[in-house]
Design an enzyme around this catalytic site. Structure first.
Site, PDB file in Angstrom:
ATOM      1  N   THR A 156      10.718 -23.716  54.200  1.00 60.71           N
ATOM      2  CA  THR A 156      10.614 -22.390  54.817  1.00 60.71           C
ATOM      3  C   THR A 156      10.246 -21.313  53.796  1.00 60.71           C
ATOM      4  O   THR A 156      10.763 -21.304  52.681  1.00 60.71           O
ATOM      5  CB  THR A 156      11.955 -22.023  55.479  1.00 60.71           C
ATOM      6  OG1 THR A 156      12.374 -23.126  56.280  1.00 60.71           O
ATOM      7  CG2 THR A 156      11.822 -20.793  56.357  1.00 60.71           C
ATOM      8  N   GLU A 216      16.181 -36.177  60.729  1.00 59.22           N
ATOM      9  CA  GLU A 216      16.955 -34.955  60.500  1.00 59.22           C
ATOM     10  C   GLU A 216      17.543 -34.413  61.814  1.00 59.22           C
ATOM     11  O   GLU A 216      18.718 -34.061  61.902  1.00 59.22           O
ATOM     12  CB  GLU A 216      16.028 -33.918  59.866  1.00 59.22           C
ATOM     13  CG  GLU A 216      16.715 -32.641  59.470  1.00 59.22           C
ATOM     14  CD  GLU A 216      15.718 -31.616  58.943  1.00 59.22           C
ATOM     15  OE1 GLU A 216      14.596 -31.541  59.484  1.00 59.22           O
ATOM     16  OE2 GLU A 216      16.072 -30.885  58.021  1.00 59.22           O
ATOM     17  N   GLY A 227      12.542 -27.600  50.072  1.00 56.97           N
ATOM     18  CA  GLY A 227      11.977 -26.258  50.198  1.00 56.97           C
ATOM     19  C   GLY A 227      10.740 -26.286  51.079  1.00 56.97           C
ATOM     20  O   GLY A 227       9.669 -26.714  50.636  1.00 56.97           O
ATOM     21  N   THR A 229       8.581 -20.135  61.112  1.00 61.09           N
ATOM     22  CA  THR A 229       8.436 -21.447  61.743  1.00 61.09           C
ATOM     23  C   THR A 229       7.017 -21.995  61.626  1.00 61.09           C
ATOM     24  O   THR A 229       6.794 -23.184  61.765  1.00 61.09           O
ATOM     25  CB  THR A 229       8.820 -21.319  63.240  1.00 61.09           C
ATOM     26  OG1 THR A 229      10.115 -20.740  63.306  1.00 61.09           O
ATOM     27  CG2 THR A 229       8.851 -22.655  63.927  1.00 61.09           C
TER      28      THR A 229
HETATM   29  C1  FAD Z   1      21.786 -21.214  56.619  1.00 58.34           C
HETATM   30  C2  FAD Z   1      20.369 -21.709  56.658  1.00 58.34           C
HETATM   31  C3  FAD Z   1      20.019 -22.830  55.922  1.00 58.34           C
HETATM   32  C4  FAD Z   1      18.689 -23.284  55.918  1.00 58.34           C
HETATM   33  N1  FAD Z   1      18.340 -24.321  55.075  1.00 58.34           N
HETATM   34  C5  FAD Z   1      17.014 -24.610  54.907  1.00 58.34           C
HETATM   35  C6  FAD Z   1      16.602 -25.531  53.878  1.00 58.34           C
HETATM   36  O1  FAD Z   1      17.423 -26.129  53.173  1.00 58.34           O
HETATM   37  N2  FAD Z   1      15.255 -25.711  53.695  1.00 58.34           N
HETATM   38  C7  FAD Z   1      14.315 -25.071  54.446  1.00 58.34           C
HETATM   39  O2  FAD Z   1      13.121 -25.303  54.217  1.00 58.34           O
HETATM   40  N3  FAD Z   1      14.679 -24.214  55.438  1.00 58.34           N
HETATM   41  C8  FAD Z   1      16.003 -23.956  55.666  1.00 58.34           C
HETATM   42  N4  FAD Z   1      16.386 -23.042  56.632  1.00 58.34           N
HETATM   43  C9  FAD Z   1      15.343 -22.346  57.395  1.00 58.34           C
HETATM   44  C10 FAD Z   1      15.322 -22.698  58.867  1.00 58.34           C
HETATM   45  O3  FAD Z   1      14.757 -23.966  59.043  1.00 58.34           O
HETATM   46  C11 FAD Z   1      14.579 -21.578  59.583  1.00 58.34           C
HETATM   47  O4  FAD Z   1      15.398 -20.426  59.541  1.00 58.34           O
HETATM   48  C12 FAD Z   1      14.206 -21.934  60.984  1.00 58.34           C
HETATM   49  O5  FAD Z   1      13.240 -22.941  61.000  1.00 58.34           O
HETATM   50  C13 FAD Z   1      13.661 -20.722  61.752  1.00 58.34           C
HETATM   51  O6  FAD Z   1      12.653 -20.098  60.997  1.00 58.34           O
HETATM   52  P1  FAD Z   1      12.708 -18.523  60.718  1.00 58.34           P
HETATM   53  O7  FAD Z   1      14.079 -18.199  60.261  1.00 58.34           O
HETATM   54  O8  FAD Z   1      11.598 -18.171  59.812  1.00 58.34           O
HETATM   55  O9  FAD Z   1      12.505 -17.889  62.146  1.00 58.34           O
HETATM   56  P2  FAD Z   1      11.146 -17.325  62.776  1.00 58.34           P
HETATM   57  O10 FAD Z   1      10.085 -18.361  62.721  1.00 58.34           O
HETATM   58  O11 FAD Z   1      10.858 -15.997  62.166  1.00 58.34           O
HETATM   59  O12 FAD Z   1      11.595 -17.138  64.279  1.00 58.34           O
HETATM   60  C14 FAD Z   1      12.463 -16.082  64.686  1.00 58.34           C
HETATM   61  C15 FAD Z   1      12.782 -16.249  66.173  1.00 58.34           C
HETATM   62  O13 FAD Z   1      11.569 -16.193  66.936  1.00 58.34           O
HETATM   63  C16 FAD Z   1      11.445 -17.348  67.745  1.00 58.34           C
HETATM   64  N5  FAD Z   1      10.038 -17.763  67.786  1.00 58.34           N
HETATM   65  C17 FAD Z   1       9.134 -17.801  66.758  1.00 58.34           C
HETATM   66  N6  FAD Z   1       7.952 -18.246  67.202  1.00 58.34           N
HETATM   67  C18 FAD Z   1       8.087 -18.505  68.523  1.00 58.34           C
HETATM   68  C19 FAD Z   1       7.237 -19.009  69.545  1.00 58.34           C
HETATM   69  N7  FAD Z   1       5.964 -19.337  69.287  1.00 58.34           N
HETATM   70  N8  FAD Z   1       7.740 -19.152  70.792  1.00 58.34           N
HETATM   71  C20 FAD Z   1       9.016 -18.818  71.076  1.00 58.34           C
HETATM   72  N9  FAD Z   1       9.877 -18.349  70.157  1.00 58.34           N
HETATM   73  C21 FAD Z   1       9.424 -18.200  68.896  1.00 58.34           C
HETATM   74  C22 FAD Z   1      12.287 -18.420  67.066  1.00 58.34           C
HETATM   75  O14 FAD Z   1      12.737 -19.380  68.010  1.00 58.34           O
HETATM   76  C23 FAD Z   1      13.433 -17.602  66.477  1.00 58.34           C
HETATM   77  O15 FAD Z   1      14.451 -17.464  67.441  1.00 58.34           O
HETATM   78  C24 FAD Z   1      17.719 -22.627  56.706  1.00 58.34           C
HETATM   79  C25 FAD Z   1      18.083 -21.525  57.502  1.00 58.34           C
HETATM   80  C26 FAD Z   1      19.382 -21.056  57.463  1.00 58.34           C
HETATM   81  C27 FAD Z   1      19.727 -19.856  58.292  1.00 58.34           C
END
Ligand code: FAD
Length: 386
Positions: free
Chosen positions: A124, A244, A122, A130
């Site tokens: 995110t 990873e 856990g 991000t």
């Molecule tokens: C099916 C699934 C399983 C997952 N499993 C896990 C898990 O087991 N454990 C866990 O901790 N997480 C998990 N995740 C989370 C995953 O790691 C995140 O979804 C991923 O890191 C992106 O974060 P976010 O969804 O918050 O996107 P955001 O950070 O909200 O970003 C949204 C978009 O904006 C872009 N963006 C954001 N900031 C910038 C920047 N500075 N410059 C350019 N572009 C930018 C990103 O590239 C993205 O395209 C999972 C996600 C999914 C969908």
């Protein structure tokens, strides 16, 4: 432990044999019903593959990352969905380097035997995205316990795991010099925590990924479940990330090779206008392009895994491996769908399922933009963009 190419070939063969006993109908059904593939995970566990990175002294096979990459690639290449269990390998990057000897002795033999699953991590959170340093889940020390409050999102396999690696803030962001300080990693015994401050809520997604939202409301964790030193958790999580990324790269190569095999078979067999569609260059060339992209990405995955196994820095290579492989698998998936025409949309061809599944890896565990940001800043020395 060094691993030779013929060892890897043996590993691939054994994994392929195991996967062959789970026919495509099994994966269609689990996908359709959004059911966890318990039988498949059990079979992999019993065969020891999910413990391949655990050192022999704790009951695992003590194999290097290249071997784990071969296992995961082969699972994906068979048409299966290894996302159900891959995290037990990803989490080892943090566990093996930073858990205490007592923690390793307590948990690793049980994980190796299949008595415990460590499939959940856990990190995110909904509001942080991000920007991991903006997480709001807190763990506050009260005597011999930490009290956890907050929320995680996309915590995959939480309902099917006994343990979770949790990242939480132990010092508020305003009170640390660097925003990446003051976070800590914990091993959470989820089964005993359920209903006592831990709630899990499944999220239905476009793929069968058993992902969830997790809520912490005054959950108490024994202080001995802290991993390493308090406040250094971000560093520990980063340490696990190269492994990873490489393993995900290997999974994408497996997906790409599945798409390529499926597309070439179909292009040779499907006749339209009285000849195989694969006789048309308009059909051949996208297959050849996807093949090139896959082979090039596979070299980067191998290079990154080789560096990792020899203990050398591999941040750029691991990130490039994940990005190139996830793009190659997406290119191959798109090509495969196009090659199948309308039949690519039919569930019984499995193309649409794999197409959905492989798309994830351009977003998780890190999205493509952030890999590019990393390369721009740390390799090319361009100004930090965020
Ligand atoms: C099916 C699934 C399983 C997952 N499993 C896990 C898990 O087991 N454990 C866990 O901790 N997480 C998990 N995740 C989370 C995953 O790691 C995140 O979804 C991923 O890191 C992106 O974060 P976010 O969804 O918050 O996107 P955001 O950070 O909200 O970003 C949204 C978009 O904006 C872009 N963006 C954001 N900031 C910038 C920047 N500075 N410059 C350019 N572009 C930018 C990103 O590239 C993205 O395209 C999972 C996600 C999914 C969908």
């Amino acid at each position: 432990m060094p691993v030779r190419d013929h060892d890897l070939a043996g590993i691939r063969e054994a994994v392929a044999k195991l996967c062959a006993s789970f026919p495509m109908e099994y994966w269609r059904a689990t996908d359709r019903e959004r059911r966890y593939p318990t039988e498949f995970v059990r079979a992999l566990t019993e065969a020891g593959w999910l413990a391949c990175l655990i050192p022999e002294e704790y009951g695992g096979a003590g194999l290097p990352l290249r071997a784990a990459a071969a296992v995961l690639e082969e699972i994906q290449r068979s048409g299966a969905n290894g996302a159900a269990c891959h995290a037990q390998m990803y989490t080892m990057g943090t566990v093996l380097r930073h858990c205490s000897e007592a923690q390793k002795k307590e948990y690793l033999p049980k994980i190796a035997k299949g008595e415990l699953r460590l499939q959940a991590f856990g990190i995110t959170e909904p509001s942080a995205g991000t920007d991991t340093s903006a997480i709001r889940t807190t763990a506050v020390r009260k005597g011999e316990r930490y009290v956890v409050n907050g929320q995680k999102v996309w915590t995959s396999r939480a309902e099917h795991s006994d343990l979770m690696l949790l990242l939480a803030r132990t010092t508020p962001r305003e009170q640390v010099q660097k925003k990446t300080e003051g976070m800590s990693v914990f091993l959470v015994d989820m089964k005993s925590a359920l209903g006592k401050g831990l709630t899990i809520r499944p999220i239905r997604t476009m793929i069968n990924h058993a992902t969830t939202e997790v809520f912490f409301d005054g959950l108490e964790i024994p202080a001995e479940n802290l991993v390493g030193e308090e406040g250094k958790g971000f560093r520990y999580v980063l340490d696990g990330m190269n492994a990873e990324r490489i393993l995900i790269g290997a999974e994408c190569i497996g997906d790409a090779r599945w798409f390529l095999a499926k597309a070439t078979a179909y292009a040779n067999e499907r006749k339209v206008f009285g000849r195989p569609i694969g006789q048309n260059q308009g059909v051949q060339f996208p297959i050849a392009r996807a093949y090139m992209a896959t082979e090039a990405a596979a070299l980067m995955v191998e290079r990154a895994a080789g560096l990792y196994d020899s203990g050398q820095p591999c941040g750029p290579e691991s990130n490039m491996a994940k990005q190139l492989a996830s793009e190659a698998s997406w290119q191959a998936g798109d090509m495969c769908l196009q090659t199948h025409g309308g039949f690519g949309f039919a569930e019984e061809y499995d193309v649409e399922r794999k197409f959905r599944e492989t798309r994830l890896y351009q977003i998780a565990p890190i999205s493509t933009n952030l890999v590019l940001c990393y390369l721009a800043e740390h390799v090319l020395h361009l100004p930090r963009s965020y």
